[in-house]
Design a protein around this motif. Structure first.
Motif, PDB file in Angstrom:
ATOM      1  N   PRO A   1     -32.402  10.372 -82.948  1.00 59.95           N
ATOM      2  CA  PRO A   1     -31.261  11.228 -82.618  1.00 59.95           C
ATOM      3  C   PRO A   1     -30.618  10.836 -81.295  1.00 59.95           C
ATOM      4  O   PRO A   1     -31.301  10.692 -80.277  1.00 59.95           O
ATOM      5  CB  PRO A   1     -31.890  12.628 -82.528  1.00 59.95           C
ATOM      6  CG  PRO A   1     -33.092  12.544 -83.393  1.00 59.95           C
ATOM      7  CD  PRO A   1     -33.617  11.150 -83.237  1.00 59.95           C
ATOM      8  N   GLY A   2     -29.320  10.604 -81.324  1.00 63.45           N
ATOM      9  CA  GLY A   2     -28.585  10.275 -80.115  1.00 63.45           C
ATOM     10  C   GLY A   2     -28.763   8.860 -79.618  1.00 63.45           C
ATOM     11  O   GLY A   2     -28.305   8.521 -78.528  1.00 63.45           O
ATOM     12  N   LYS A   3     -29.420   8.023 -80.416  1.00 62.41           N
ATOM     13  CA  LYS A   3     -29.667   6.647 -79.983  1.00 62.41           C
ATOM     14  C   LYS A   3     -29.090   5.648 -80.978  1.00 62.41           C
ATOM     15  O   LYS A   3     -28.752   5.990 -82.105  1.00 62.41           O
ATOM     16  CB  LYS A   3     -31.169   6.414 -79.806  1.00 62.41           C
ATOM     17  CG  LYS A   3     -31.790   7.223 -78.678  1.00 62.41           C
ATOM     18  CD  LYS A   3     -33.215   6.788 -78.423  1.00 62.41           C
ATOM     19  CE  LYS A   3     -33.808   7.522 -77.240  1.00 62.41           C
ATOM     20  NZ  LYS A   3     -35.203   7.098 -76.954  1.00 62.41           N
ATOM     21  N   GLU A   4     -29.017   4.410 -80.516  1.00 58.52           N
ATOM     22  CA  GLU A   4     -28.543   3.346 -81.381  1.00 58.52           C
ATOM     23  C   GLU A   4     -29.648   2.936 -82.365  1.00 58.52           C
ATOM     24  O   GLU A   4     -30.842   3.133 -82.103  1.00 58.52           O
ATOM     25  CB  GLU A   4     -28.148   2.126 -80.542  1.00 58.52           C
ATOM     26  CG  GLU A   4     -27.000   2.375 -79.583  1.00 58.52           C
ATOM     27  CD  GLU A   4     -25.698   2.542 -80.326  1.00 58.52           C
ATOM     28  OE1 GLU A   4     -24.906   3.428 -79.936  1.00 58.52           O
ATOM     29  OE2 GLU A   4     -25.486   1.805 -81.311  1.00 58.52           O
ATOM     30  N   ARG A   5     -29.226   2.330 -83.450  1.00 58.33           N
ATOM     31  CA  ARG A   5     -30.183   1.762 -84.391  1.00 58.33           C
ATOM     32  C   ARG A   5     -30.952   0.635 -83.713  1.00 58.33           C
ATOM     33  O   ARG A   5     -30.356  -0.172 -82.990  1.00 58.33           O
ATOM     34  CB  ARG A   5     -29.435   1.229 -85.606  1.00 58.33           C
ATOM     35  CG  ARG A   5     -30.280   0.608 -86.677  1.00 58.33           C
ATOM     36  CD  ARG A   5     -29.417   0.238 -87.858  1.00 58.33           C
ATOM     37  NE  ARG A   5     -28.250  -0.535 -87.445  1.00 58.33           N
ATOM     38  CZ  ARG A   5     -27.285  -0.907 -88.274  1.00 58.33           C
ATOM     39  NH1 ARG A   5     -27.329  -0.554 -89.540  1.00 58.33           N
ATOM     40  NH2 ARG A   5     -26.268  -1.623 -87.812  1.00 58.33           N
ATOM     41  N   GLU A   6     -32.253   0.584 -83.942  1.00 54.13           N
ATOM     42  CA  GLU A   6     -33.049  -0.450 -83.285  1.00 54.13           C
ATOM     43  C   GLU A   6     -34.006  -1.112 -84.273  1.00 54.13           C
ATOM     44  O   GLU A   6     -34.444  -0.512 -85.261  1.00 54.13           O
ATOM     45  CB  GLU A   6     -33.846   0.141 -82.110  1.00 54.13           C
ATOM     46  CG  GLU A   6     -34.908   1.147 -82.496  1.00 54.13           C
ATOM     47  CD  GLU A   6     -35.775   1.563 -81.313  1.00 54.13           C
ATOM     48  OE1 GLU A   6     -35.611   1.038 -80.197  1.00 54.13           O
ATOM     49  OE2 GLU A   6     -36.649   2.439 -81.508  1.00 54.13           O
ATOM     50  N   PHE A   7     -34.304  -2.336 -83.959  1.00 53.60           N
ATOM     51  CA  PHE A   7     -35.233  -3.131 -84.744  1.00 53.60           C
ATOM     52  C   PHE A   7     -36.638  -2.578 -84.592  1.00 53.60           C
ATOM     53  O   PHE A   7     -37.054  -2.198 -83.496  1.00 53.60           O
ATOM     54  CB  PHE A   7     -35.177  -4.583 -84.271  1.00 53.60           C
ATOM     55  CG  PHE A   7     -36.257  -5.455 -84.826  1.00 53.60           C
ATOM     56  CD1 PHE A   7     -37.356  -5.775 -84.049  1.00 53.60           C
ATOM     57  CD2 PHE A   7     -36.174  -5.961 -86.105  1.00 53.60           C
ATOM     58  CE1 PHE A   7     -38.363  -6.588 -84.544  1.00 53.60           C
ATOM     59  CE2 PHE A   7     -37.169  -6.769 -86.614  1.00 53.60           C
ATOM     60  CZ  PHE A   7     -38.266  -7.091 -85.830  1.00 53.60           C
ATOM     61  N   VAL A   8     -37.384  -2.555 -85.714  1.00 53.20           N
ATOM     62  CA  VAL A   8     -38.779  -2.134 -85.686  1.00 53.20           C
ATOM     63  C   VAL A   8     -39.696  -3.300 -86.056  1.00 53.20           C
ATOM     64  O   VAL A   8     -40.596  -3.668 -85.302  1.00 53.20           O
ATOM     65  CB  VAL A   8     -39.026  -0.949 -86.645  1.00 53.20           C
ATOM     66  CG1 VAL A   8     -40.510  -0.599 -86.686  1.00 53.20           C
ATOM     67  CG2 VAL A   8     -38.188   0.255 -86.236  1.00 53.20           C
ATOM     68  N   ALA A   9     -39.462  -3.887 -87.237  1.00 51.14           N
ATOM     69  CA  ALA A   9     -40.334  -4.960 -87.717  1.00 51.14           C
ATOM     70  C   ALA A   9     -39.608  -5.747 -88.794  1.00 51.14           C
ATOM     71  O   ALA A   9     -38.689  -5.235 -89.437  1.00 51.14           O
ATOM     72  CB  ALA A   9     -41.633  -4.402 -88.263  1.00 51.14           C
ATOM     73  N   ALA A  10     -40.037  -6.991 -88.984  1.00 55.54           N
ATOM     74  CA  ALA A  10     -39.484  -7.829 -90.041  1.00 55.54           C
ATOM     75  C   ALA A  10     -40.581  -8.745 -90.566  1.00 55.54           C
ATOM     76  O   ALA A  10     -41.576  -9.027 -89.879  1.00 55.54           O
ATOM     77  CB  ALA A  10     -38.296  -8.645 -89.545  1.00 55.54           C
ATOM     78  N   VAL A  11     -40.374  -9.210 -91.794  1.00 52.59           N
ATOM     79  CA  VAL A  11     -41.333 -10.114 -92.416  1.00 52.59           C
ATOM     80  C   VAL A  11     -40.565 -11.238 -93.094  1.00 52.59           C
ATOM     81  O   VAL A  11     -39.504 -11.032 -93.672  1.00 52.59           O
ATOM     82  CB  VAL A  11     -42.236  -9.345 -93.414  1.00 52.59           C
ATOM     83  CG1 VAL A  11     -41.441  -8.682 -94.523  1.00 52.59           C
ATOM     84  CG2 VAL A  11     -43.319 -10.245 -93.988  1.00 52.59           C
TER      85      VAL A  11
END
Length: 125
Positions: free
Chosen positions: A40-50
């Motif tokens: 909430p109130g934040k930009e989309r951010e990377f978490v993980a990738a494969v």
């Protein structure tokens, strides 16, 4: 490509959740798969990738050691196992697919071509 995420919910701090994403792509193995989140109130951010084969994984520093991404190419699914959850992990989580190319960096949301609908994860303190 259609992506369907599931597995979100409410959990206490320190608990675990497992998110799953099912893909409709006929050529699933051509796609890098990632998880992103938007708090909430934040930009989309990377978490993980494969990577396409599942051999290589990539994590944001904030989740490294707590989250594990994996994929099953036969089932066309990608999972995110989340352990030791913290209140700051509260967000809507999105799975995404990127057609692999030599320009792939895994981290940038702008590279990803397809997105799931999101699943809400709420971590209470």
């Amino acid at each position: 490509v259609q992506l369907q995420a599931s597995g979100g919910g409410l959990v206490q701090a320190g608990g675990s959740l497992r998110l799953s994403c099912a893909a409709s792509a006929r050529t699933f193995t051509y796609y890098v798969m990632g998880w992103f989140r938007r708090a909430p109130g934040k930009e989309r951010e990377f978490v993980a990738a494969v990577s396409t084969s599942g051999s290589n994984t990539y994590y944001a520093d904030s989740v490294k050691g707590r989250f594990t991404i994996s994929r099953d190419n036969a089932k066309k699914t990608v999972d995110l196992q989340m352990n030791s959850l913290k209140p700051e992990d509260t967000a809507v989580y999105y799975c995404a697919a990127e057609l692999y190319s030599y320009r792939t960096t895994y981290y940038s949301p702008h590279e990803y071509d397809y997105w799931g609908q999101g699943t809400l994860v709420t971590v209470s303190s």
